[in-house]
Design a protein around this motif. Structure first.
Motif, mmCIF file in Angstrom:
data_model
loop_
_atom_site.group_PDB
_atom_site.id
_atom_site.type_symbol
_atom_site.label_atom_id
_atom_site.label_comp_id
_atom_site.label_asym_id
_atom_site.label_seq_id
_atom_site.Cartn_x
_atom_site.Cartn_y
_atom_site.Cartn_z
ATOM 1 N N GLN A 152 30.143 29.738 27.117
ATOM 2 C CA GLN A 152 28.582 30.387 27.187
ATOM 3 C C GLN A 152 28.479 30.776 28.596
ATOM 4 O OE1 GLN A 152 26.068 32.060 25.562
ATOM 5 N NE2 GLN A 152 25.028 30.462 24.462
ATOM 6 N N LEU A 153 28.807 29.734 29.412
ATOM 7 C CA LEU A 153 28.275 30.264 31.140
ATOM 8 C C LEU A 153 29.357 31.194 31.536
ATOM 9 C CD1 LEU A 153 27.467 26.712 32.733
ATOM 10 C CD2 LEU A 153 26.058 28.604 32.434
ATOM 11 N N GLY A 154 30.447 30.966 31.126
ATOM 12 C CA GLY A 154 31.668 31.700 31.356
ATOM 13 C C GLY A 154 31.454 33.249 30.894
ATOM 14 N N MET A 155 30.953 33.231 29.645
ATOM 15 C CA MET A 155 30.967 34.669 29.195
ATOM 16 C C MET A 155 29.663 35.494 29.816
ATOM 17 S SD MET A 155 33.006 35.325 26.533
ATOM 18 C CE MET A 155 32.340 36.569 25.490
ATOM 19 N N GLN A 156 28.575 34.673 30.092
ATOM 20 C CA GLN A 156 27.691 35.385 30.727
ATOM 21 C C GLN A 156 27.759 35.954 32.146
ATOM 22 O OE1 GLN A 156 24.722 32.175 30.703
ATOM 23 N NE2 GLN A 156 23.829 32.551 28.612
ATOM 24 N N GLU A 157 28.705 35.184 32.668
ATOM 25 C CA GLU A 157 29.286 35.558 34.313
ATOM 26 C C GLU A 157 30.060 36.777 33.996
ATOM 27 O OE1 GLU A 157 28.267 34.317 37.299
ATOM 28 O OE2 GLU A 157 26.623 33.529 36.176
ATOM 29 N N ALA A 158 30.872 37.003 33.028
ATOM 30 C CA ALA A 158 31.884 37.707 32.863
ATOM 31 C C ALA A 158 31.534 39.088 32.490
ATOM 32 C CB ALA A 158 32.727 37.507 31.752
ATOM 33 N N VAL A 159 30.093 38.811 31.763
ATOM 34 C CA VAL A 159 29.277 40.168 31.639
ATOM 35 C C VAL A 159 28.645 40.675 32.617
ATOM 36 C CG1 VAL A 159 27.422 41.127 30.112
ATOM 37 C CG2 VAL A 159 29.096 39.758 29.141
ATOM 38 N N ARG A 160 28.047 39.714 33.495
ATOM 39 C CA ARG A 160 27.447 40.339 34.640
ATOM 40 C C ARG A 160 28.193 41.010 35.424
ATOM 41 N NH1 ARG A 160 25.898 38.578 39.633
ATOM 42 N NH2 ARG A 160 26.941 36.427 39.506
ATOM 43 N N ARG A 161 29.636 40.420 35.578
ATOM 44 C CA ARG A 161 30.559 41.048 36.627
ATOM 45 C C ARG A 161 31.427 42.334 35.969
ATOM 46 N NH1 ARG A 161 29.604 36.106 37.860
ATOM 47 N NH2 ARG A 161 29.994 35.369 40.164
ATOM 48 N N SER A 162 30.950 42.670 34.818
ATOM 49 C CA SER A 162 31.649 43.830 34.086
ATOM 50 C C SER A 162 33.149 43.511 33.780
ATOM 51 C CB SER A 162 31.364 45.150 34.617
ATOM 52 O OG SER A 162 29.909 45.550 34.301
ATOM 53 N N ALA A 163 33.349 42.266 33.500
ATOM 54 C CA ALA A 163 35.157 41.734 33.326
ATOM 55 C C ALA A 163 35.571 42.642 32.225
ATOM 56 C CB ALA A 163 35.015 40.331 33.228
ATOM 57 N N ASP A 164 36.946 42.672 32.635
ATOM 58 C CA ASP A 164 37.723 43.293 31.312
ATOM 59 C C ASP A 164 38.410 41.841 30.698
ATOM 60 O OD1 ASP A 164 37.479 46.212 32.141
ATOM 61 O OD2 ASP A 164 39.102 45.882 33.548
ATOM 62 N N VAL A 165 38.776 41.144 31.293
ATOM 63 C CA VAL A 165 39.341 40.018 30.740
ATOM 64 C C VAL A 165 38.808 38.731 31.141
ATOM 65 C CG1 VAL A 165 41.646 38.614 30.563
ATOM 66 C CG2 VAL A 165 41.794 41.019 30.210
ATOM 67 N N LEU A 166 38.634 37.613 30.535
ATOM 68 C CA LEU A 166 38.181 36.366 31.343
ATOM 69 C C LEU A 166 39.262 35.343 30.294
ATOM 70 C CD1 LEU A 166 36.463 34.472 32.276
ATOM 71 C CD2 LEU A 166 35.057 34.097 30.293
ATOM 72 N N TYR A 167 40.024 34.771 31.462
ATOM 73 C CA TYR A 167 41.311 33.701 31.133
ATOM 74 C C TYR A 167 40.296 32.528 30.700
ATOM 75 C CZ TYR A 167 44.846 36.587 32.919
ATOM 76 O OH TYR A 167 45.929 37.587 33.004
ATOM 77 N N LEU A 168 40.675 31.734 29.663
ATOM 78 C CA LEU A 168 40.088 30.442 29.190
ATOM 79 C C LEU A 168 40.851 29.389 29.651
ATOM 80 C CD1 LEU A 168 38.571 31.503 25.518
ATOM 81 C CD2 LEU A 168 37.544 31.756 27.990
ATOM 82 N N GLY A 169 42.110 29.560 29.615
ATOM 83 C CA GLY A 169 43.195 28.752 30.313
ATOM 84 C C GLY A 169 44.335 29.464 30.959
ATOM 85 N N TRP A 170 44.645 28.719 31.982
ATOM 86 C CA TRP A 170 45.533 29.525 33.018
ATOM 87 C C TRP A 170 46.223 28.788 33.878
ATOM 88 C CZ3 TRP A 170 43.676 28.021 37.756
ATOM 89 C CH2 TRP A 170 42.458 27.523 37.708
ATOM 90 N N SER A 171 47.280 29.512 34.740
ATOM 91 C CA SER A 171 47.853 28.619 35.665
ATOM 92 C C SER A 171 47.965 29.609 36.937
ATOM 93 C CB SER A 171 49.185 28.257 35.242
ATOM 94 O OG SER A 171 50.141 29.024 34.782
ATOM 95 N N GLY A 172 48.132 29.073 38.238
ATOM 96 C CA GLY A 172 48.164 30.030 39.395
ATOM 97 C C GLY A 172 47.093 29.668 40.332
ATOM 98 N N TYR A 173 46.500 28.474 40.279
ATOM 99 C CA TYR A 173 45.463 28.122 41.258
ATOM 100 C C TYR A 173 44.084 28.925 40.967
ATOM 101 C CZ TYR A 173 49.213 26.381 44.080
ATOM 102 O OH TYR A 173 50.589 25.571 44.455
ATOM 103 N N ARG A 174 42.999 27.905 41.308
ATOM 104 C CA ARG A 174 41.467 27.806 40.932
ATOM 105 C C ARG A 174 41.461 29.357 41.574
ATOM 106 N NH1 ARG A 174 36.571 23.738 41.863
ATOM 107 N NH2 ARG A 174 35.064 25.644 41.858
ATOM 108 N N ASP A 175 41.827 29.721 42.806
ATOM 109 C CA ASP A 175 41.240 30.652 43.429
ATOM 110 C C ASP A 175 41.834 32.212 43.190
ATOM 111 O OD1 ASP A 175 38.919 31.394 44.951
ATOM 112 O OD2 ASP A 175 40.043 31.113 46.906
ATOM 113 N N GLY A 176 42.352 32.114 41.901
ATOM 114 C CA GLY A 176 43.094 33.452 41.305
ATOM 115 C C GLY A 176 44.480 33.630 41.954
#
Length: 314
Positions: A189-213
């Motif tokens: 829920q928090l992630g979706m709200q933040e993604a909408v606020r930033r007009s994101a195209d994609v939100l990764y729910l699981g990922w590798s490659g370091y926290r800072d992107g």
């Protein structure tokens, strides 16, 4: 043809494959104006599609039983992935048969590859001009399924969650005995709200490659306060669980002519080239040296019917 393993959502033990990549050491058309974080339920109309092969019935059953029992609020349906025997019917105009390592080598760590004492490919060759690789078994079918899902997502009114049938929500702090899917829902829920606020195209729910992107070439804004919930991604690996908005799907479809890399590499490169605005969702326990994170992981199931069929054919 020789093949190699790319970085995946979770580190794996060293492979016998000659092209295995060493994991690095730990280290510290947008539509409309940007909107504020919604006050309502960001998950209310969220649709989810679960990528699954018809032969993987055990995986389907595991996922369906888990989510119906623990997360009845999530509206999901299964989406067919061609099995390996059907991959050749995927048109090359949609998904290429080979891909080049040059782009991925900017972020992945490649090594010299030998056959006995004979050098097959040097580290430098993986980087420039790159080595042509065949897609691994199952990858073209998976790529085709993601491509078809993007077409559907591009026509939706809102975001769509894409998950593989081997996905597993991470529901609590490591070592906790009080795992709750409510933890997963609250973080999503928090992630979706933040993604909408930033007009994101994609939100990764699981990922590798370091926290800072996995920032190596892009420059972040000076003095910009980092979010404790999401981080902008430059190049991260992970196609096992993500949320995509219609504008993001439209951008990917425009670029996929054909889809010329495995899906995780393709997504990452479009983000790196700043044609896709992607973010990673952080779990509460993710730290700055987290190699792989998020609120969903992949469980490796070896006892499903697909695996048994492969074993029976040997």
């Amino acid at each position: 043809k020789h093949r190699n393993h790319r970085h995946r959502r979770r580190p794996r033990a060293a492979s016998s494959d000659r092209f295995a990549i060493a994991m690095p050491p730990k280290a510290a058309t947008v539509r409309g104006a940007r909107s504020r974080s919604p006050k309502g339920d960001a998950l209310k109309n969220l649709k989810a599609f679960v990528l699954s092969s018809e032969r993987a019935r055990d995986r389907r059953t595991r996922f369906e039983d888990m989510m119906r029992r623990e997360a009845p609020w999530l509206d999901f349906k299964f989406f067919a992935v061609p099995d390996e025997s059907a991959e050749e019917v995927v048109p090359e105009s949609e998904v290429a048969h080979c891909w080049n390592t040059k782009n991925n080598a900017l972020y992945g760590i490649y090594q010299d590859v030998f056959d006995g004492k004979k050098l097959l490919h040097s580290k430098a060759e993986f980087e420039e001009p790159g080595v042509e690789q065949s897609f691994l078994p199952g990858e073209r079918g998976a790529a085709s399924a993601h491509l078809r899902l993007w077409r559907q997502a591009a026509e939706e009114e809102g975001p769509v969650m894409v998950v593989e049938d081997s996905a597993q929500p991470l529901c609590a702090q490591p070592g906790s005995s009080t795992a709750s899917f409510e933890d997963f829902r609250a973080r999503l829920q928090l992630g979706m709200q933040e993604a909408v606020r930033r007009s994101a195209d994609v939100l990764y729910l699981g990922w590798s490659g370091y926290r800072d992107g996995c920032y190596r070439f892009h420059k972040g804004k000076r003095g910009q306060k980092k979010s404790a919930v999401v981080r902008k991604a430059e190049y991260v690996w992970g196609n096992g669980a993500y949320v995509i908005w219609p504008r993001g799907a439209q951008k990917l479809l425009k670029a996929a002519k054909p889809l010329n890399q495995p899906v995780d590499n393709f997504l990452a490169w479009e983000c790196r080239e700043e044609r896709l605005d992607a973010w990673v969702l952080l779990a509460e326990h993710d730290t700055d040296d987290t190699w792989c994170g998020g609120i969903m992981t992949q469980v490796h199931l070896h006892d499903d019917e697909a695996a048994r069929a492969v074993q029976a054919a040997k």
